[in-house]
Design a protein around this motif. Structure first.
Motif, PDB file in Angstrom:
ATOM      1  N   CYS A  17      20.665 -17.851  16.077  1.00  0.00           N
ATOM      2  CA  CYS A  17      20.289 -18.821  17.107  1.00  0.00           C
ATOM      3  C   CYS A  17      20.654 -18.294  18.490  1.00  0.00           C
ATOM      4  CB  CYS A  17      20.990 -20.143  16.855  1.00  0.00           C
ATOM      5  SG  CYS A  17      20.487 -20.944  15.314  1.00  0.00           S
ATOM      6  N   ASN A  18      19.911 -18.747  19.491  1.00  0.00           N
ATOM      7  CA  ASN A  18      20.198 -18.305  20.854  1.00  0.00           C
ATOM      8  C   ASN A  18      21.522 -18.918  21.315  1.00  0.00           C
ATOM      9  OD1 ASN A  18      19.804 -20.640  22.813  1.00  0.00           O
ATOM     10  ND2 ASN A  18      17.889 -20.764  21.664  1.00  0.00           N
ATOM     11  N   PRO A  19      22.164 -18.311  22.303  1.00  0.00           N
ATOM     12  CA  PRO A  19      23.490 -18.765  22.734  1.00  0.00           C
ATOM     13  C   PRO A  19      23.515 -20.206  23.251  1.00  0.00           C
ATOM     14  CG  PRO A  19      22.995 -16.612  23.656  1.00  0.00           C
ATOM     15  CD  PRO A  19      21.736 -17.104  23.002  1.00  0.00           C
ATOM     16  N   ASN A  20      22.389 -20.734  23.694  1.00  0.00           N
ATOM     17  CA  ASN A  20      22.345 -22.094  24.227  1.00  0.00           C
ATOM     18  C   ASN A  20      21.993 -23.140  23.172  1.00  0.00           C
ATOM     19  OD1 ASN A  20      22.948 -21.344  26.917  1.00  0.00           O
ATOM     20  ND2 ASN A  20      20.867 -20.597  27.114  1.00  0.00           N
ATOM     21  N   CYS A  21      21.733 -22.708  21.964  1.00  0.00           N
ATOM     22  CA  CYS A  21      21.366 -23.623  20.880  1.00  0.00           C
ATOM     23  C   CYS A  21      22.573 -24.464  20.484  1.00  0.00           C
ATOM     24  CB  CYS A  21      20.871 -22.821  19.669  1.00  0.00           C
ATOM     25  SG  CYS A  21      20.398 -23.849  18.266  1.00  0.00           S
TER      26      CYS A  21
END
Length: 77
Positions: free
Chosen positions: A67-71
């Motif tokens: 997952c992306n870091p902002n997820c």
């Protein structure tokens, strides 16, 4: 997904949601049992794994890799 649809049906029956709202909500939900690059564009991931700590911890470690870091990673419990 069936449980979510059932809960949304109750809200429709109470007049809290329209059928269109229900359809739009369900259209925004994706389910998977795979850990892969398809998770990288998700804003929110909710795991629904077994209630054993070791399993949940493993799921979150794997999600963190894809997952992306902002997820936002969340648990259903």
């Amino acid at each position: 997904l069936a449980n979510i649809a059932k809960n949304l049906d109750r809200q429709v029956a109470k007049g809290q949601l329209t059928e269109a709202d229900k359809a739009a909500t369900l259209a925004n939900i994706r389910t998977t049992t795979q850990f892969d690059a398809a998770l990288d564009d998700r804003d929110l991931v909710v795991e629904a794994a077994s209630e054993r700590f070791e399993i949940k911890a493993d799921v979150f470690k794997k999600l963190d890799q894809f997952c992306n870091p902002n997820c936002i990673l969340a648990s259903n419990t």
